[in-house]
Design a protein around this motif. Structure first.
Motif, mmCIF file in Angstrom:
data_model
loop_
_atom_site.group_PDB
_atom_site.id
_atom_site.type_symbol
_atom_site.label_atom_id
_atom_site.label_comp_id
_atom_site.label_asym_id
_atom_site.label_seq_id
_atom_site.Cartn_x
_atom_site.Cartn_y
_atom_site.Cartn_z
ATOM 1 N N ASN A 270 13.062 103.518 80.666
ATOM 2 C CA ASN A 270 12.925 103.828 82.083
ATOM 3 C C ASN A 270 11.515 104.317 82.389
ATOM 4 O O ASN A 270 10.971 105.152 81.656
ATOM 5 C CB ASN A 270 13.927 104.914 82.496
ATOM 6 C CG ASN A 270 15.361 104.498 82.264
ATOM 7 O OD1 ASN A 270 15.799 103.452 82.728
ATOM 8 N ND2 ASN A 270 16.100 105.313 81.521
ATOM 9 N N LEU A 271 10.945 103.811 83.468
ATOM 10 C CA LEU A 271 9.668 104.271 83.996
ATOM 11 C C LEU A 271 9.904 104.825 85.391
ATOM 12 O O LEU A 271 10.638 104.224 86.188
ATOM 13 C CB LEU A 271 8.651 103.131 84.061
ATOM 14 C CG LEU A 271 8.287 102.424 82.759
ATOM 15 C CD1 LEU A 271 7.409 101.218 83.058
ATOM 16 C CD2 LEU A 271 7.563 103.374 81.820
ATOM 17 N N ALA B 252 10.757 103.416 90.616
ATOM 18 C CA ALA B 252 11.205 103.468 89.224
ATOM 19 C C ALA B 252 11.565 102.056 88.766
ATOM 20 O O ALA B 252 11.947 101.205 89.576
ATOM 21 C CB ALA B 252 12.399 104.390 89.061
ATOM 22 N N LEU B 253 11.430 101.816 87.450
ATOM 23 C CA LEU B 253 11.864 100.579 86.805
ATOM 24 C C LEU B 253 12.800 100.937 85.658
ATOM 25 O O LEU B 253 12.543 101.895 84.921
ATOM 26 C CB LEU B 253 10.668 99.782 86.266
ATOM 27 C CG LEU B 253 9.731 99.168 87.305
ATOM 28 C CD1 LEU B 253 8.512 98.567 86.608
ATOM 29 C CD2 LEU B 253 10.459 98.096 88.125
ATOM 30 N N ASN B 254 13.893 100.174 85.509
ATOM 31 C CA ASN B 254 14.912 100.480 84.510
ATOM 32 C C ASN B 254 15.272 99.237 83.705
ATOM 33 O O ASN B 254 15.441 98.155 84.270
ATOM 34 C CB ASN B 254 16.186 101.020 85.178
ATOM 35 C CG ASN B 254 15.898 102.082 86.225
ATOM 36 O OD1 ASN B 254 16.084 101.834 87.409
ATOM 37 N ND2 ASN B 254 15.431 103.232 85.804
ATOM 38 N N PHE B 255 15.405 99.422 82.391
ATOM 39 C CA PHE B 255 15.861 98.351 81.493
ATOM 40 C C PHE B 255 16.916 98.948 80.572
ATOM 41 O O PHE B 255 16.690 99.986 79.937
ATOM 42 C CB PHE B 255 14.691 97.808 80.671
ATOM 43 C CG PHE B 255 15.100 96.830 79.603
ATOM 44 C CD1 PHE B 255 15.297 95.494 79.910
ATOM 45 C CD2 PHE B 255 15.303 97.250 78.293
ATOM 46 C CE1 PHE B 255 15.675 94.584 78.933
ATOM 47 C CE2 PHE B 255 15.687 96.350 77.304
ATOM 48 C CZ PHE B 255 15.872 95.015 77.633
ATOM 49 N N ARG B 256 18.077 98.293 80.510
ATOM 50 C CA ARG B 256 19.168 98.796 79.665
ATOM 51 C C ARG B 256 19.893 97.623 79.023
ATOM 52 O O ARG B 256 20.449 96.767 79.727
ATOM 53 C CB ARG B 256 20.144 99.649 80.484
ATOM 54 C CG ARG B 256 21.248 100.298 79.651
ATOM 55 C CD ARG B 256 22.175 101.121 80.525
ATOM 56 N NE ARG B 256 23.220 101.773 79.758
ATOM 57 C CZ ARG B 256 23.119 102.967 79.184
ATOM 58 N NH1 ARG B 256 22.007 103.656 79.314
ATOM 59 N NH2 ARG B 256 24.108 103.491 78.513
ATOM 60 N N ALA B 257 19.874 97.576 77.698
ATOM 61 C CA ALA B 257 20.520 96.498 76.945
ATOM 62 C C ALA B 257 21.431 97.114 75.887
ATOM 63 O O ALA B 257 20.999 97.390 74.764
ATOM 64 C CB ALA B 257 19.475 95.602 76.299
ATOM 65 N N PRO B 258 22.707 97.357 76.216
ATOM 66 C CA PRO B 258 23.610 98.054 75.287
ATOM 67 C C PRO B 258 23.873 97.289 73.990
ATOM 68 O O PRO B 258 24.234 97.889 72.988
ATOM 69 C CB PRO B 258 24.903 98.210 76.093
ATOM 70 C CG PRO B 258 24.511 98.005 77.516
ATOM 71 C CD PRO B 258 23.347 97.075 77.499
#
Length: 419
Positions: free
Chosen positions: A161-162, A143-149
């Protein structure tokens, strides 16, 4: 000491509006940060140049900053200037934020699975999270995750998310349990909205493909599926937690709701919703009482592919890897954490816990929650090896021993607190 006492008294008066017009902020200054951008800290802080010096506002800023993965601790100081204004200093102790993760779990049935990951929790010095994991649970997954609040503003962000997840899943029919090779490929995008200090919302969708393949010779003609699905997702969170290194106090509630549409008649459209309630309380100088209550319901279809699972690494330590499924869930995790050693950056913490839960059978009714076959009770003991200056650097070892019907026991290893 006298100077600090006077400043505290001044801040106390200002908080109640006494002489508020005379005590104004000249500037907010940030110290101690190296990788975290000063401009970012100022942008998410409420204190502003020319604003009234208010201890309640400063306290909220401090708590907000301590929730960031890049900060292990933060405190403030206030100093008067020649023009009868005040400089506010936020002094930051940073975490190391390029963090590996590991989860290893097994039971006395010789089940073994692991997940290894790497995440950066302070990308570009702006609290952006980026990373992924590799999992081996009989089959390989990633899995790949990107989170920019705070991607678009101090209140609006984005997460993407992938995932390509493959596992062996037990599917429970009336007279037997069959093993399936289950694969879930998905892409998810969510908008992040922070209304105020304690309330935030996530709203978005995901597209995913579920593939169920029967393992072994399918003599009974068990169903096999390959289905495209759309999922609408919402998360509403109330967060009033306060952090002080390894200690947490306060209350948090997180409500998750999902509506899933399917292109296959065998897997009809359904909803799933659950709420996690967290309650943390400091006990003395070195103790912490931690609680999590999960209550959830889904559309009560009589299907072997029910959404709530009973799982070692999710809800009941020692129970095994996905040993049952249901359309409703009630789980209570409660544990007492005691700091045994704290020297410099190193912390050794012990815990005693009880994980208990019950599930509603697919197509069943509320009485299923009281059925002894569905109730799991697992007390246990654990250790935590912690680093004070590395975010989530907690090596977790727990041993759960079942005392309910058809119980098992086993170790659960991982990075980070269980909840």
């Amino acid at each position: 000491m006298k100077k600090q006492l006077v400043l505290l008294i001044i801040l106390g008066f200002v908080s109640f509006g006494v002489f508020a017009q005379e005590f104004l902020v000249k500037d907010l200054k940030v110290q101690g940060n190296k990788r975290l951008k000063t401009s970012f800290v100022k942008s998410i802080s409420t204190i502003r140049t020319g604003a009234i010096l208010d201890s309640a506002v400063i306290k909220q800023d401090i708590i907000r900053l301590k929730r960031l993965p890049s900060i292990s601790h933060v405190y403030f100081q206030v100093f008067p200037t020649k023009d009868n204004r005040y400089n506010v200093f936020y002094i930051i102790e940073e975490n190391f934020t390029l963090i590996p993760s590991a989860n290893i779990y097994t039971t006395n049935d010789d089940e073994f699975a692991y997940r290894l990951g790497l995440h950066e929790f302070n990308l570009l010095g702006r609290a952006i999270i980026f990373g992924g994991f590799y999992q081996n649970d009989i089959y390989s997954s990633y899995a790949l995750n990107f989170r920019a609040p705070f991607l678009f503003s101090t209140k609006v962000g984005l997460t993407v998310n992938l995932q390509d997840l493959t596992t062996q899943e037990p599917v429970f029919f009336q007279n037997e349990t069959a093993n399936y090779k289950y694969r879930n490929k998905s892409i998810e995008a969510l908008g992040l909205f922070q209304f105020n200090f304690t309330n935030r919302l996530e709203l978005g969708f995901s597209f995913f493909v579920e593939d169920y393949k029967f393992k072994g010779e399918n003599e009974n003609g068990r169903p096999e599926l390959n289905v495209d699905k759309w999922l609408l997702k919402g998360v509403y969170e109330y967060n009033n937690l306060d952090y002080c290194y390894q200690y947490i106090s306060g209350f948090k509630s997180q409500f998750n709701f999902q509506y899933v549409t399917s292109t296959n008649d065998m897997l009809t459209d359904f909803f799933i919703g659950w709420n996690d309630f967290f309650l943390f309380k400091r006990v003395g100088e070195k103790g912490n009482w931690a609680n999590r209550l999960r209550m959830g319901l889904a559309t009560n279809n009589e299907t072997p592919f029910a959404p709530f699972s009973v799982d070692n690494n999710l809800n009941v330590r020692g129970v095994g890897n996905t040993i049952d499924r249901g359309t409703g869930v009630i789980v209570l995790n409660t544990e007492y954490r005691q700091t045994l050693i704290e020297k410099g950056w190193f912390i050794l913490q012990a815990n005693a816990f009880v994980d208990t839960g019950s599930w509603r059978n697919p197509g069943g009714d509320v009485s299923d929650f009281a059925n002894s076959d569905n109730v799991k009770v697992y007390p246990g003991l654990g250790l935590r090896f912690m680093h004070k200056k590395i975010y989530n650097a907690i090596i977790r070892i727990d041993y759960g021993y079942g005392i309910s019907k058809n119980a098992t026991q086993g170790f659960v290893f991982g990075i980070g607190q269980y909840f």
